[in-house]
Design a protein around this motif. Structure first.
Motif, mmCIF file in Angstrom:
data_model
loop_
_atom_site.group_PDB
_atom_site.id
_atom_site.type_symbol
_atom_site.label_atom_id
_atom_site.label_comp_id
_atom_site.label_asym_id
_atom_site.label_seq_id
_atom_site.Cartn_x
_atom_site.Cartn_y
_atom_site.Cartn_z
ATOM 1 N N THR A 8 1.473 -0.928 3.445
ATOM 2 C CA THR A 8 1.989 -1.849 2.408
ATOM 3 C C THR A 8 1.222 -1.647 1.101
ATOM 4 O O THR A 8 1.784 -1.808 0.021
ATOM 5 N N ILE A 9 -0.064 -1.296 1.196
ATOM 6 C CA ILE A 9 -0.828 -1.001 -0.022
ATOM 7 C C ILE A 9 -0.241 0.237 -0.695
ATOM 8 O O ILE A 9 -0.006 0.252 -1.916
ATOM 9 N N ARG A 53 6.888 -1.506 -10.414
ATOM 10 C CA ARG A 53 6.367 -2.748 -11.008
ATOM 11 C C ARG A 53 4.875 -2.911 -10.739
ATOM 12 O O ARG A 53 4.256 -3.867 -11.168
ATOM 13 N N SER A 99 5.133 1.263 -6.242
ATOM 14 C CA SER A 99 6.190 0.456 -6.842
ATOM 15 C C SER A 99 6.160 0.573 -8.365
ATOM 16 O O SER A 99 5.096 0.501 -8.967
ATOM 17 N N PRO A 141 -6.216 -3.313 -9.417
ATOM 18 C CA PRO A 141 -5.715 -3.883 -8.167
ATOM 19 C C PRO A 141 -6.771 -3.720 -7.068
ATOM 20 O O PRO A 141 -7.310 -2.618 -6.886
ATOM 21 N N GLU A 166 2.728 1.381 -0.497
ATOM 22 C CA GLU A 166 4.032 1.049 -1.099
ATOM 23 C C GLU A 166 3.858 0.307 -2.415
ATOM 24 O O GLU A 166 4.549 0.581 -3.396
ATOM 25 N N GLN A 167 2.927 -0.650 -2.435
ATOM 26 C CA GLN A 167 2.727 -1.415 -3.673
ATOM 27 C C GLN A 167 2.211 -0.528 -4.795
ATOM 28 O O GLN A 167 2.555 -0.715 -5.957
ATOM 29 N N TRP A 221 -7.685 -4.763 -2.908
ATOM 30 C CA TRP A 221 -7.337 -5.328 -1.603
ATOM 31 C C TRP A 221 -8.632 -5.555 -0.839
ATOM 32 O O TRP A 221 -9.576 -4.768 -0.954
ATOM 33 N N PRO A 225 1.245 -3.010 -8.225
ATOM 34 C CA PRO A 225 0.824 -3.862 -7.120
ATOM 35 C C PRO A 225 1.271 -5.303 -7.337
ATOM 36 O O PRO A 225 1.188 -5.816 -8.436
ATOM 37 N N GLY A 226 1.725 -5.906 -6.281
ATOM 38 C CA GLY A 226 2.171 -7.295 -6.358
ATOM 39 C C GLY A 226 3.634 -7.394 -6.755
ATOM 40 O O GLY A 226 4.273 -8.425 -6.613
ATOM 41 N N GLY A 227 4.209 -6.285 -7.263
ATOM 42 C CA GLY A 227 5.606 -6.334 -7.710
ATOM 43 C C GLY A 227 6.502 -5.862 -6.624
ATOM 44 O O GLY A 227 7.678 -5.811 -6.716
#
Ligand code: FMN
Length: 167
Positions: A154-155, A163, A161, A79, A157-158, A81, A165-167
């Motif tokens: 937000t990074i 699921r 997650s 992943p 959090e992803q 960014w 990153p992106g999920g």
């Protein structure tokens, strides 16, 4: 997770944005290394990467572009960014450089983020002054570090997650 934050900056403004991103990720419990693009070696230790660059004359820094060239395979397997910083002035309209689209396509970075920058005429070199004299940008610090913190959040959090990153 161990995360690499690698930011290209001429006069420090974009570097400081990278440091804010690194701090937020560290506060979220990640192990974060800040390494300048020219000094990045293997990406093997890193589960995710944040790339950033200031923009001069419509281009990302050569060191950031070269990092993408060198590590395209490893970056696209993780992943990633990507942010860029440059627009200065209250009414600046960001013009995303082609380099940003290219780096995002090659690394798989989703939705590259633009952050306004900082222009301090006193620290510019002679070539930079010539450009500035021609385009007459508004000097000042237009960075919004709370906005940067929000993006970095937000990074984080992803990455947490289930699921991924992106999920
Ligand atoms: C000579 C010169 C050219 C610039 N060209 C651009 C540009 O094409 N696009 C942009 O968004 N910002 C441009 N900027 C603004 C810088 O990207 C901005 O000042 C940035 O915050 C500098 O970051 P740094 O301190 O990390 O180098 C330019 C600034 C200078 C001095």
């Amino acid at each position: 997770m161990r995360i690499l934050v690698s930011v290209a900056s001429r006069h420090g403004a974009t570097q400081e944005i990278g440091t804010v991103v690194a701090e937020v990720l560290a506060e979220a419990g990640h192990e974060v290394d800040e390494i300048e693009p020219d000094d990045v070696g293997t990406l093997a230790p890193y589960a995710a990467v944040v790339l950033g660059s200031s923009v001069y004359n419509g281009r990302l820094a050569a060191s950031l572009r070269e990092l993408v060239d060198r590590q395209e395979g490893a970056l696209s397997a993780r992943p990633v960014w990507l942010f860029w910083s440059g627009p200065v002035g209250e009414d600046a309209t960001p013009q995303e450089p082609d380099d940003v689209r290219d780096a995002a396509r090659r690394t798989g970075a989703v939705a590259p983020r633009c952050f306004p920058g900082r222009l301090r005429p006193s620290e510019l070199g002679i070539d930079e002054r010539a450009v500035v004299a021609r385009i007459d940008p508004e000097p000042g610090d237009f960075r919004d570090l709370d906005d940067v913190r929000g993006w970095a959040g937000t990074i984080a959090e992803q990455l947490l997650s289930p699921r991924g990153p992106g999920g």
